[in-house]
Design a protein around this motif. Sequence first.
Motif, PDB file in Angstrom:
ATOM      1  N   GLN A  11       8.747  15.761 -25.561  1.00 39.76           N
ATOM      2  CA  GLN A  11       9.128  16.653 -24.462  1.00 39.76           C
ATOM      3  C   GLN A  11       9.169  15.794 -23.198  1.00 39.76           C
ATOM      4  O   GLN A  11       8.139  15.382 -22.684  1.00 39.76           O
ATOM      5  N   TRP A  12      10.360  15.488 -22.742  1.00 46.48           N
ATOM      6  CA  TRP A  12      10.537  14.597 -21.604  1.00 46.48           C
ATOM      7  C   TRP A  12      10.105  15.293 -20.322  1.00 46.48           C
ATOM      8  O   TRP A  12      10.362  16.468 -20.128  1.00 46.48           O
ATOM      9  N   THR A  19      16.332  18.073 -14.012  1.00 48.35           N
ATOM     10  CA  THR A  19      17.585  18.508 -13.389  1.00 48.35           C
ATOM     11  C   THR A  19      18.164  19.660 -14.204  1.00 48.35           C
ATOM     12  O   THR A  19      17.856  19.821 -15.380  1.00 48.35           O
ATOM     13  N   SER A  20      19.013  20.422 -13.600  1.00 49.25           N
ATOM     14  CA  SER A  20      19.697  21.498 -14.330  1.00 49.25           C
ATOM     15  C   SER A  20      20.796  20.891 -15.203  1.00 49.25           C
ATOM     16  O   SER A  20      21.245  19.762 -14.974  1.00 49.25           O
ATOM     17  N   TRP A  21      21.248  21.655 -16.185  1.00 46.99           N
ATOM     18  CA  TRP A  21      22.339  21.157 -17.018  1.00 46.99           C
ATOM     19  C   TRP A  21      23.611  20.976 -16.196  1.00 46.99           C
ATOM     20  O   TRP A  21      24.411  20.081 -16.455  1.00 46.99           O
ATOM     21  N   GLU A  25      25.745  17.361 -15.830  1.00 55.12           N
ATOM     22  CA  GLU A  25      27.194  17.128 -15.937  1.00 55.12           C
ATOM     23  C   GLU A  25      27.728  16.447 -14.680  1.00 55.12           C
ATOM     24  O   GLU A  25      28.515  15.505 -14.767  1.00 55.12           O
ATOM     25  N   ARG A  26      27.325  16.938 -13.530  1.00 56.10           N
ATOM     26  CA  ARG A  26      27.820  16.379 -12.265  1.00 56.10           C
ATOM     27  C   ARG A  26      27.379  14.931 -12.066  1.00 56.10           C
ATOM     28  O   ARG A  26      28.142  14.108 -11.557  1.00 56.10           O
ATOM     29  N   HIS A  72      22.386  18.620 -22.314  1.00 59.83           N
ATOM     30  CA  HIS A  72      21.140  18.484 -21.554  1.00 59.83           C
ATOM     31  C   HIS A  72      20.074  19.321 -22.248  1.00 59.83           C
ATOM     32  O   HIS A  72      19.779  20.441 -21.851  1.00 59.83           O
ATOM     33  N   TRP A  73      19.572  18.773 -23.344  1.00 59.42           N
ATOM     34  CA  TRP A  73      18.627  19.495 -24.189  1.00 59.42           C
ATOM     35  C   TRP A  73      17.294  18.773 -24.185  1.00 59.42           C
ATOM     36  O   TRP A  73      17.220  17.602 -24.531  1.00 59.42           O
TER      37      TRP A  73
END
Length: 120
Positions: A11-12, A19-21, A25-26, A72-73
Amino acid sequence: MGWGLQRNRTQWRDGLSRTSWQDFERLLARHYREEGFEVEHCGTAENASRFDGGVDLVLRRDGETVLVQCKHWNAAQVPHNDVHQLLGLLETRQAQRAILITSGEFTVAARDAASRTQRI
């Protein structure tokens, strides 16, 4: 956990995992722009749709097209199905390569599937 997904071994708790998913992406879109790619951000973080067709970024440089799918899992490993989906998209989108990137982990089957081609 559901859907037959395997849990991540770790669990990172680093900055990227927090960060949000959408920001994941951004961040990747920005990274590839800085690397000299023309980036079409077609993922759900950018276009606010519920479906991205399996591609979050389309990179273009020197006549090459590269498809990018971002995962982003932090809880579940990315399975081989995502690799196989990208293989199909390479053909239908007529791209030369694809990148499947995660902030977490890939299953052994996903790594094996990707290792069978030089296009992912």
